[in-house]
Write a protein that holds these residues in place. Structure first.
Motif, PDB file in Angstrom:
ATOM      1  N   LEU A 606      70.287  34.558  59.376  1.00  0.00           N
ATOM      2  CA  LEU A 606      69.734  35.104  58.618  1.00  0.00           C
ATOM      3  C   LEU A 606      68.409  36.070  59.080  1.00  0.00           C
ATOM      4  CD1 LEU A 606      69.960  36.179  55.688  1.00  0.00           C
ATOM      5  CD2 LEU A 606      68.476  34.052  55.177  1.00  0.00           C
ATOM      6  N   ASP A 607      67.630  35.400  59.874  1.00  0.00           N
ATOM      7  CA  ASP A 607      66.573  35.918  60.651  1.00  0.00           C
ATOM      8  C   ASP A 607      67.090  37.224  61.725  1.00  0.00           C
ATOM      9  OD1 ASP A 607      64.723  34.299  59.463  1.00  0.00           O
ATOM     10  OD2 ASP A 607      64.414  32.734  61.096  1.00  0.00           O
ATOM     11  N   GLY A 608      68.172  37.027  62.194  1.00  0.00           N
ATOM     12  CA  GLY A 608      68.662  37.936  63.176  1.00  0.00           C
ATOM     13  C   GLY A 608      69.144  39.221  62.106  1.00  0.00           C
ATOM     14  N   LEU A 609      69.749  39.194  60.868  1.00  0.00           N
ATOM     15  CA  LEU A 609      70.086  40.076  60.254  1.00  0.00           C
ATOM     16  C   LEU A 609      68.845  40.859  59.648  1.00  0.00           C
ATOM     17  CD1 LEU A 609      72.287  41.567  58.513  1.00  0.00           C
ATOM     18  CD2 LEU A 609      72.361  39.739  56.956  1.00  0.00           C
ATOM     19  N   ARG A 610      68.030  40.139  59.338  1.00  0.00           N
ATOM     20  CA  ARG A 610      66.680  40.683  58.745  1.00  0.00           C
ATOM     21  C   ARG A 610      66.093  41.731  59.842  1.00  0.00           C
ATOM     22  NH1 ARG A 610      64.214  36.172  57.932  1.00  0.00           N
ATOM     23  NH2 ARG A 610      65.171  35.735  55.879  1.00  0.00           N
ATOM     24  N   ALA A 630      70.507  47.605  51.244  1.00  0.00           N
ATOM     25  CA  ALA A 630      70.417  46.530  52.369  1.00  0.00           C
ATOM     26  C   ALA A 630      69.518  45.444  51.783  1.00  0.00           C
ATOM     27  CB  ALA A 630      69.773  47.175  53.471  1.00  0.00           C
ATOM     28  N   LEU A 631      68.407  45.718  51.032  1.00  0.00           N
ATOM     29  CA  LEU A 631      67.274  44.693  50.655  1.00  0.00           C
ATOM     30  C   LEU A 631      68.117  43.690  49.462  1.00  0.00           C
ATOM     31  CD1 LEU A 631      64.190  46.737  49.931  1.00  0.00           C
ATOM     32  CD2 LEU A 631      64.534  44.973  51.517  1.00  0.00           C
ATOM     33  N   THR A 632      69.101  44.421  48.820  1.00  0.00           N
ATOM     34  CA  THR A 632      69.957  43.621  47.558  1.00  0.00           C
ATOM     35  C   THR A 632      70.857  42.810  48.539  1.00  0.00           C
ATOM     36  OG1 THR A 632      69.683  45.458  46.116  1.00  0.00           O
ATOM     37  CG2 THR A 632      71.559  43.716  45.684  1.00  0.00           C
ATOM     38  N   VAL A 633      71.499  42.977  49.495  1.00  0.00           N
ATOM     39  CA  VAL A 633      72.369  42.322  50.312  1.00  0.00           C
ATOM     40  C   VAL A 633      71.665  41.199  50.983  1.00  0.00           C
ATOM     41  CG1 VAL A 633      73.598  41.890  52.621  1.00  0.00           C
ATOM     42  CG2 VAL A 633      73.995  43.854  50.861  1.00  0.00           C
ATOM     43  N   LEU A 634      70.220  41.377  51.242  1.00  0.00           N
ATOM     44  CA  LEU A 634      69.319  40.361  52.140  1.00  0.00           C
ATOM     45  C   LEU A 634      69.098  39.510  50.695  1.00  0.00           C
ATOM     46  CD1 LEU A 634      66.986  42.030  54.458  1.00  0.00           C
ATOM     47  CD2 LEU A 634      68.541  40.299  54.937  1.00  0.00           C
TER      48      LEU A 634
END
Length: 779
Positions: A606-610, A630-634
């Protein structure tokens, strides 16, 4: 209000919390110390300025580039770095008169230094030595006749680095563990301080929103600290069993305090969309009704218990201050068994149960950290925990997660080709722009690729480096004018800049670039060659290096931001699926293995995706719809990850004889969640078009009967908590599917009957017929 401390004590505590284990401080001090030792020794030998500069830059590289955790490995890498550095220094000096040949060799060296990174950290470090030392020969303009002095400078720098690393700043694993534990405690304290502010103010106080924002910020820092202590323990603790036990209990304490904070916010804001403490964009459900009056009347009692928990976080085992410490401790533990619960709503009672869970987690965490036992504490509450600690086994399964689903070409090969191409362009452009300063463009092209995986990440890093360079040029000119060319102030400011560069390198790339440029300004001040034109060329060459890097990333085997985020999104979903399947296997009485490593792998993914979506989520991004998406997916992934971690932590609390996971209703719901995750990943083996829809179900029952006769209250509560976490994961997955514009079944549907295997992240990787192309699409 938050407790007050004396100013110096409070500032020192916050400093320790901001730098867990003092790792950044020791790294910066080690670099500065190695530089000072090298310069002192070379000055005593009456070395000229070019040799001093070579020694200082070599000391910086030899100290910062070695990142292996064990001292023995570090010593071997340093020893191997000496002949590599001397060879590269010799080649660079010999080829200095032959500009074209030197440029070709430099490009080939850059390719080799990047390409060998797949061989491991030692090869990576040796590649850095080779690049940096060749760069030094171009920066200083070394000559063949200087090779004896250059060799002395290199040897002195490596010896100074080893002396500082292995003697002056050497830290034992136990001292490192103690500092990490202290930092984690302080971050726990800051979270509880913020939570106390929230409960003291109540839902209507003007400062409550500021307190909630501070709570979210402190929780994020606590999570970062937990990941750091777990990572450092794995590398620096020789006792593997002790490291594993501490890692598990740190994760339990972090999950418990985060869950407590979420439940408190739900009580204060009924109906609001509070699923996690992470900040993200979701369609918030507004609080449609005020908080329960009975709950508000209970807030002072809750505040008192939070203060008791806060007092408990200190040296030694869990021990609230005061003459009735045992009574307070047993009352906190009693909440887990539905004892002493206040007359309030079920939601508020859940808050008190969660406070008991946090006290329980702290009691398990303390003996593991301090090496103490609970023998001296003989209250009923500690007796139960003592038995739980004895039941912890030492044979924990550990699965190495390897990425077997990826591009055909090795990532290091792709990056090597890109950096070599960009460096060649930077050499040509840099020579045209400034024949004396062309190497700055090459160096910039090199560093903007480090730690990046897509063109978007390179763009973000280049933007930050350019901002740091421009501000550093302004600061360098201002400081040079202030000190009027005096050597000792310039030397002191150069040392401070080196310290700032390595202290901020993991915190802010912009600040690091600022200190690098400031250091160069002071260096040119010492050389009496500083002019505004020189620093302007620095800005121009930096911009040119960024442009060359972006051009190479676009033309040579490009990895676009969308492609990168699609792959990392699948990685997160695969890790999520692996943790869920293992947790459900444990609930069913099957050997699901240890849940610590999969849960930590989920956080890492998750950190990598962020990080990879930063080009889309930056406030200056002009693609507003893609930023919102993108923020909603995160946000949905943050929620799912939080409840999955909590599910994994709670699964261990459900008694083995309960076999909750065998309930037919839960089995059906778990099968549906696994089916939905398979669709999101894109790898489900579907048999017809209807099964390609994300399935909806009747909802996970939150009141499953406890089959064991005479079940304890804490067992029933743990069961209900498991189901609530699973329900939240289910909702997040369905909301994620809607955000990604995947079809969701309008009516509850039944998934194909198939057994859910216990998955690792590697086993979950089943390439689907199509890749994600949804993140960032206009809504």
């Amino acid at each position: 209000m938050r407790r007050t401390q004396s100013g110096p004590a409070d500032a020192y505590d916050r400093f320790l919390a901001s730098d867990p284990g003092l790792i950044r401080l020791l790294s910066a001090l080690g670099t500065v110390g190695a530089v000072l030792l090298t310069l002192g020794a070379l000055t005593a030998l009456d070395a000229p300025v070019p040799i001093l500069v070579t020694g200082a830059l070599t000391a910086m590289v030899s100290t910062a580039a070695v990142t292996e955790p064990r001292p023995r490995d570090q010593a071997l890498t340093l020893a191997m770095g000496v002949p590599v550095s001397l060879t590269v220094m010799t080649v660079g000096s010999v080829l200095a008169p032959y500009r074209v040949v030197a440029d070709v060799v430099f490009v080939l060296l850059i390719f080799a230094a990047i390409h060998i990174r797949h061989l491991g950290p030692r090869a990576t470090t040796l590649g850095v030595f080779a690049f940096q030392l060749f760069f030094v020969t171009q920066f200083v303009g070394t000559r063949v006749e200087q090779l004896p002095q250059l060799s002395v400078a290199v040897l002195t720098a490596f010896l100074g680095s080893a002396l500082v690393r292995f003697t002056v700043l050497r830290s034992s694993p136990q001292r490192t563990l103690t500092r990490l534990q202290r930092a984690f405690d302080l971050r726990l304290v800051l979270v509880l301080d913020s939570l106390i502010d929230v409960t003291e103010g109540g839902p209507l106080a003007p400062r409550t929103q500021r307190a909630v924002d501070d709570l979210r910020r402190q929780a994020a820092r606590l999570h970062t600290g937990a990941l750091m202590i777990q990572k450092q323990l794995a590398a620096r603790t020789t006792d593997e069993h002790t490291a594993t036990a501490i890692q598990r209990h740190v994760a339990e304490a972090e999950t418990a305090v985060e869950r407590l904070a979420v439940l408190v916010l739900r009580v204060l804001r009924p109906g609001a969309d509070v699923d996690t403490l992470a900040r993200h964009l979701t369609k918030a459900r507004p609080a449609g009704f005020p908080a329960d009056a009975q709950d508000l009347a209970t807030l002072p009692v809750l505040n008192s218990e939070l203060r008791a928990l806060r007092t408990a976080i200190g040296p030694g085992p869990l021990r609230p201050a005061g003459p009735d410490a045992d009574e307070v401790r047993d009352r906190l533990f009693g909440y887990r068994r539905d004892e002493h619960l206040p007359d309030a709503s079920p939601a508020m009672q859940d808050v008190f149960r969660s406070a008991g869970d946090l006290a329980h987690a702290l009691l398990r965490y303390r003996p593991a950290i301090d090496g103490q036992t609970l023998a001296a504490q003989n209250t009923p509450g500690t007796a139960r925990v003592r038995e739980e600690l004895r039941a912890v086994g030492s044979d924990l399964a550990k699965d190495a997660v390897q990425d077997q689903h990826g591009p055909r070409i090795r990532p290091t090969t792709r990056t090597a080709l890109q950096v070599a191409t960009g460096s060649a362009l930077a050499i040509v452009g840099g020579e045209l722009l400034s024949p004396q300063r062309w190497y700055w463009a090459v160096f910039t092209c090199w560093v903007v690729f480090i730690g990046t995986g897509s063109t978007g990440e390179i763009l973000v890093r280049g933007y930050r480096r350019l901002i740091g360079t421009v501000t550093g040029v302004a600061a360098g000119l201002a400081l040079a004018a202030l000190i009027s060319g005096a050597p000792w102030p310039a030397f002191a400011l150069a040392g401070l800049s080196v310290f700032g560069m390595y202290y901020t390198i993991t915190v802010s790339y912009t600040l690091m670039s600022f200190f690098v440029t400031t250091m160069l300004g002071m260096l040119y001040t010492l050389l009496h060659t500083l002019t505004p034109g020189v620093l302007v060329v620095r800005i121009e060459e930096t911009a040119l290096g960024i442009a060359c890097g972006l051009t190479a990333a676009q033309l040579v085997l490009p990895v676009h931001t969308r492609e990168r985020t699609d792959q990392l999104l699948r990685d997160v979903l695969e890790q999520l699926r692996a943790v869920l399947s293992r947790s459900l296997a444990q609930l069913s009485g099957e050997p699901g293995g240890d849940l610590l490593d999969p849960a930590r792998a989920l956080d890492t993914a998750l950190d990598g995706l962020r990080l990879s979506v930063q080009p889309l989520t930056m406030p200056i991004s002009p693609l507003r719809s893609r930023r919102r998406a993108a923020l909603t997916v995160l946000g949905q992934l943050e929620t799912a990850a939080f409840h999955t971690r909590s599910l994994a932590a709670t699964a261990g609390l459900v008694p083995a004889g309960l076999h909750l996971g065998t309930d037919p209703r839960l089995v059906d719901e778990a099968r549906r969640i696994d089916h939905n995750l398979a669709i999101l990943i894109g790898g489900a083996a579907l048999r017809d078009g209807d099964e390609s829809l994300v399935a909806r179900g009747p909802g996970i029952p939150t009141q499953l009967a406890v089959s064991e006769p005479g079940a304890r209250a804490e067992d029933i509560n743990a069961t209900r908590r498991v189901l609530r976490h699973l329900q939240r994961v289910d909702e997040s997955i369905q909301n994620l599917a809607r955000t990604l514009h995947l079809p969701v079944s309008p009516e509850p549907s039944r998934c194909p009957d198939r057994q859910i295997p216990v998955r690792t992240a590697t086993e979950a990787r089943t390439p689907g017929p199509k890749d994600f192309r949804q993140v960032g699409r206009p809504e």
